[in-house]
Design an enzyme around this catalytic site. Structure first.
Site, PDB file in Angstrom:
ATOM      1  N   HIS A 114       0.832  -1.198   0.000  1.00  0.00           N
ATOM      2  CA  HIS A 114       0.000   0.000   0.000  1.00  0.00           C
ATOM      3  C   HIS A 114       0.872   1.256   0.000  1.00  0.00           C
ATOM      4  CE1 HIS A 114      -3.637   2.352   1.171  1.00  0.00           C
ATOM      5  NE2 HIS A 114      -2.754   3.093   1.795  1.00  0.00           N
ATOM      6  N   GLU A 115       1.908   1.279   0.841  1.00  0.00           N
ATOM      7  CA  GLU A 115       2.786   2.442   0.907  1.00  0.00           C
ATOM      8  C   GLU A 115       3.597   2.601  -0.383  1.00  0.00           C
ATOM      9  OE1 GLU A 115       2.423   4.565   3.205  1.00  0.00           O
ATOM     10  OE2 GLU A 115       1.162   3.316   4.485  1.00  0.00           O
ATOM     11  N   GLU A 179      -6.104   6.915  -0.953  1.00  0.00           N
ATOM     12  CA  GLU A 179      -6.175   5.643  -0.250  1.00  0.00           C
ATOM     13  C   GLU A 179      -6.828   4.568  -1.111  1.00  0.00           C
ATOM     14  OE1 GLU A 179      -4.750   4.870   2.817  1.00  0.00           O
ATOM     15  OE2 GLU A 179      -3.866   6.792   2.299  1.00  0.00           O
ATOM     16  N   ASP A 183      -4.999   1.245  -2.352  1.00  0.00           N
ATOM     17  CA  ASP A 183      -5.568  -0.070  -2.048  1.00  0.00           C
ATOM     18  C   ASP A 183      -5.611  -0.940  -3.298  1.00  0.00           C
ATOM     19  OD1 ASP A 183      -5.931   0.554   0.594  1.00  0.00           O
ATOM     20  OD2 ASP A 183      -8.081   0.964   0.435  1.00  0.00           O
TER      21      ASP A 183
END
Length: 467
Positions: A114-115, A179, A183
């Site tokens: 995710h990061e 986000e 995702d």
């Protein structure tokens, strides 16, 4: 052994508020500045075993990502908070508290994936552009926010509350969009790299369940808002992949046991907790818990128990770096560092650039008063990994022990520069210059040039608001 940034005379313009001035090269330079600031402020964990593992799993995910524009650096913050964060130039940090709460390797990988997506999609640069449309916030201000987020997400939120309502709403909306994109991309990276795509929903669900019984949000949820729909979306997205069993690697199990034993569990109960885990587990999980128990014995002064258990683990897994590292600590604690030198010499011949082997070897050599050999090993290693903080620190200690004060002060300067503490670096340079003779003109010129670079960077850093 100076950093790549220190060798580059072109400094990024941090006052501009337009995205167009933030090239890929400037983003890399900016990331290095922030990382240096973190080394000076945050509790970064300089544990070679943890660093090797985190970078190994992180780079495996990066290798299966799209739009990668620069090398990534993964690091760990020694904090019980459940948190992870990314910033410019491919720097990704994860707190020990998050590692401890990840029950599987795929859950940890899901957070890193995710990061990574935040970085590859340049979300920080895009967020900065969005904020510039609603306020006169500069890039330097965002740098300050990143430092706050890394050290204290609660402080970051308090800082954000001081901005205008319109700016806050734009940032919130943009964060939600980021986000969702992270995702989607993160799950694809996770599955392509061979990890369980269902792990993201599992970890989100676990955090969500924990928050039902707490009034204080986990730091990860402050910087990564977790709506109910996000968990549901992750579960639905994962269903495009076949559900199957994913075994945790032995390195993950050992690394997590190390985190729990040395950085999470209360020292008064650490032995009891691991003795209980050893009784309940089997196979690789039991081996990892035995390793955690050996560390618990070692760190609480039960050296004979630690020695017996480490010998048992060494028989089960010869040449295991986790066991070798613990044995090095054990022999140093026993005042017998020379007893492990032969084993470390063999390991070094097999893996000359491995940080775990090299740093343990150099440390044991120093404890055995073999400073010349330690210096030789560390100088060679730092040619390959010039920004290794712990290696630079060890080399500084080695020069001091060898009474080579000129090299000691120069290496101390480099260590300070890695923390962006350029004033201390210049003081160390001055001490080195005072020891040089008139016959050493070439060395004098080289060190004076180094001082000029440090002065420029000190002035530059001090002019950045938010630091």
């Amino acid at each position: 052994m100076a950093s790549s940034f220190a060798d580059n005379n072109e400094l990024p313009d941090l006052g501009a508020s337009a995205l167009t001035v933030l090239s890929i090269e400037k983003e890399k330079q900016l990331g290095e500045i922030i990382f240096n600031q973190l080394q000076g402020r945050a509790s970064l964990l300089y544990d070679p075993l943890v660093m090797e593992y985190i970078n190994s799993i992180g780079n495996k995910l990066v290798a299966n990502s799209q739009d990668v524009k620069f090398p990534f650096t993964f690091f760990t913050v020694n904090s019980p908070d459940i948190n992870a964060f990314a910033f410019y130039g491919g720097y990704i940090g994860v707190h020990t508290g998050l590692i401890a709460n990840a029950e599987t390797e795929s859950q940890l990988a899901s957070v890193l994936g995710h990061e990574i997506a935040h970085v590859t999609q340049r979300h920080l640069a895009r967020r900065k552009e969005a904020s510039a449309q609603t306020s006169n916030m500069t890039l330097a201000g965002i740098v300050g926010s990143i430092l706050l987020a890394a050290i204290s997400p609660q402080a970051m939120m308090a800082s954000m509350m001081a901005t205008t309502a319109g700016s806050q709403q734009a940032m919130i909306n943009y964060t939600r969009s980021n986000e969702q994109e992270a995702d989607n991309i993160g799950m694809n990276v996770l599955a392509t790299a061979g990890f369980d795509p269902y792990a993201a929903a599992e970890f989100f669900g676990k955090l969500q369940e924990q928050q039902r019984y707490q009034t204080k949000l986990a730091p990860f949820l402050i910087t990564h808002p977790l709506a109910d729909s996000r968990v549901t979306d992750a579960k639905l997205r994962a269903q495009q992949y076949t559900k199957k069993f994913y075994a945790d690697s032995i390195d993950f199990l050992l690394m997590r046991a190390r985190i729990l034993a040395r950085y999470i569990y209360d020292k008064e109960r650490v032995v009891e907790l691991f003795e209980d885990l050893v009784k309940k587990q089997h196979g690789n999980k039991q081996f990892a818990s035995q390793y955690g128990l050996a560390l618990a014995y070692l760190d609480t002064g039960k050296l004979s128990l630690a020695a017996a258990l480490l010998d048992e683990l060494d028989q089960l897994s010869p040449n295991n770096l986790y066991v070798l590292d613990a044995q090095s600590d054990l022999y140093i604690a026993q005042g017998k560092p020379d007893k492990i030198i032969e084993k470390l010499t063999y390991a070094y011949q097999l893996r000359p650039n491995n940080s775990v082997v090299t740093l343990n070897y150099a440390n044991v050599l120093l404890k055995s008063n073999n400073t010349k050999k330690a210096i030789s090993i560390l100088e060679y290693y730092l040619l390959v990994k010039p920004r290794d903080f712990l290696a630079t620190q060890l080399l500084s200690d080695a020069y001091k022990a060898d009474e080579n004060l000129i090299r000691y002060h120069i290496t101390s300067a480099e260590l300070s520069a890695l923390r962006s503490d350029y004033r201390s670096a210049m003081k160390s340079v001055d001490l080195a210059l005072n020891l040089l003779t008139a016959e050493q003109k070439a060395e004098v010129k080289r060190i004076e040039a180094l001082k000029i670079k440090y002065r420029e960077r000190d002035k530059y850093i001090k002019n950045i608001k938010g630091f």
